[in-house]
Design an enzyme around this catalytic site. Sequence first.
Site, PDB file in Angstrom:
ATOM      1  N   LYS A   1       0.872  -1.183   0.000  1.00 32.63           N
ATOM      2  CA  LYS A   1       0.000   0.000   0.000  1.00 32.63           C
ATOM      3  C   LYS A   1       0.902   1.224   0.000  1.00 32.63           C
ATOM      4  CE  LYS A   1      -3.952   1.817   2.630  1.00 32.63           C
ATOM      5  NZ  LYS A   1      -4.836   1.577   3.796  1.00 32.63           N
TER       6      LYS A   1
ATOM      7  N   SER B   1      -9.593   1.086   2.371  1.00 35.39           N
ATOM      8  CA  SER B   1      -8.772   1.971   1.566  1.00 35.39           C
ATOM      9  C   SER B   1      -7.616   1.243   0.860  1.00 35.39           C
ATOM     10  CB  SER B   1      -8.185   3.085   2.437  1.00 35.39           C
ATOM     11  OG  SER B   1      -7.377   2.526   3.459  1.00 35.39           O
TER      12      SER B   1
ATOM     13  N   SER C   1     -10.028  -1.180   6.425  1.00 37.24           N
ATOM     14  CA  SER C   1      -9.361  -1.010   5.120  1.00 37.24           C
ATOM     15  C   SER C   1      -8.617  -2.216   4.578  1.00 37.24           C
ATOM     16  CB  SER C   1      -8.408   0.172   5.172  1.00 37.24           C
ATOM     17  OG  SER C   1      -9.144   1.345   5.046  1.00 37.24           O
TER      18      SER C   1
HETATM   19  N1  GLN Z   1     -13.466   3.364   6.008  1.00 36.83           N
HETATM   20  C1  GLN Z   1     -12.834   3.800   7.210  1.00 36.83           C
HETATM   21  C2  GLN Z   1     -12.520   5.277   7.134  1.00 36.83           C
HETATM   22  O1  GLN Z   1     -12.684   5.848   6.068  1.00 36.83           O
HETATM   23  C3  GLN Z   1     -11.619   2.991   7.510  1.00 36.83           C
HETATM   24  C4  GLN Z   1     -10.395   3.368   6.790  1.00 36.83           C
HETATM   25  C5  GLN Z   1      -9.195   2.540   7.158  1.00 36.83           C
HETATM   26  O2  GLN Z   1      -9.303   1.470   7.763  1.00 36.83           O
HETATM   27  N2  GLN Z   1      -8.022   3.056   6.836  1.00 36.83           N
HETATM   28  O3  GLN Z   1     -12.126   5.863   8.090  1.00 36.83           O
END
Ligand code: GLN
EC number: 6.3.5.7
Length: 481
Positions: free
Chosen positions: A73, A148, A172
């Site tokens: 990532k 994400s 994510s």
């Molecule tokens: N969807 C969640 C957010 O937007 C989690 C994101 C993540 O785990 N980095 O905060």
Amino acid sequence: MDIFALTIEQALEGYRAKKFTAVDVVKTCLENVRKYNKEYNVLLTVRDEDELIKEAKSVDYSKPLAGIPVVLKDLFSTNLLRTTGGAKIIDTYVPRYDATVVRKLKESGAIIIGKANEDAWGHGSSGENSDFGPTRNAYNKNHVAGGSSSGSGVAVALGMCLFGTGTDTGGSIRMPAAYNNLVGLKPTYGRVSRYGILAMASSLDTIGHVTKTVGDNALVLSITAGKDPLDATTDTQPVARASFKRSDLKGLKIGVSPEYLAIGKQATPGMDEKLEAVTETALKELEKLGATIVTVNLPNTQPALATYYVLVPSEISSNLGRYDGVRFGHTRETFGGEAKRRMMIGTYALSSGYYDAYYKTGQKVRTLVRTDFTKAFESVDAIFAPVSPYPAPKIGDFSQDPLAVYLSDIYTVPINLAGVAALGLPAGFIGDLPVGIQLIGPQWSEERLYEIGFAYEQETQWYKRKPNIEGSHPSEAHGYI
Ligand code: GLN
């Protein structure tokens, strides 16, 4: 060698038996990068081909991940390799050091193919918040990849690597895993070092991996986990390996929370009926394997999502303060809309006069959510839940409505607030779109989660169903739902 089906364990075996070499595997991955990267928008940076082949040629096969291609990532700092966090503000940033996880992967012989697209700074559930445009779902390119860690998932599904690294602050890793028929672990907070990873919400950020199978996931975790003097929240707890491979679940109790399932139905749009059928089938499979299904209560699930979206922006507003455009990166106007929204909400929640009402109250609710899990784990070994209330939405369907996207996190964020572990597993399909489930366990219970996951995976074999793209193979798993 069929790269779409090849697991890390099989690749290592293939190297040992001299059936193929790391050069063959890396070349095949690069072929898929050439074929699919533009269309699916998976990798933001791909390493030089000659350099990669040279690295593959000189692999030391005695190392645990020798010659295994990985994508990272793009918020893992990589020495001399561009690291953008999916954000335009640092689109030319080249770190001068490796994150601890990157160092460990390099030392274990893994080969870094490139850096994967993601929602900017990790803010998102669909991948559509990337400043570089959304990654497309490997199983249907009109749908989102899940975020994400979107590129990390799709790169595995499209045969560009054999595993991906991700971060999970509120889902994510589990979300892109679920949307692309993969295994994704959100480990216990503190299990894997956060050193060198662009911080999102430091008290919830966890580092994990996306793989095709449970066995692969356990193998990678055994390398990346552990105490790191550079991250004071890491722990010396021993890491699971090997002993989890058993074929039944006799003697294990798995909890189901009525609050949890009911809340998904209230989300807008609510929990998909077909998805409910898939999760019911998954529960039956676990029961068939010998597990006892027990009801548990998680009474503070309702406020957990709101609490997450107060506490996380608060930490974000602090962490993103360092991108001031003075030392590196562009000016702050370059921040995307979602990052700006979170900085504004966080600054507001932390400001004097509102701090007690929002941030402090949020912290109290966080304790209640955590206590819910602690109490539930007194009577069960793990808790069963869906990952998302619906399969991957179409690109653009919710992207203009941030609240609808937040609501899709209903099943994932309470786990991060509590700091416990959760393993996401492929559980079936709705049409051509994959559906995932998760097994939640207490702190440091990764070995137990792998145990349950492994038995379930062997029974169902969903992981064998590959994306319907040129060069891939049709499913060997059982039929559609
Ligand atoms: N969807 C969640 C957010 O937007 C989690 C994101 C993540 O785990 N980095 O905060």
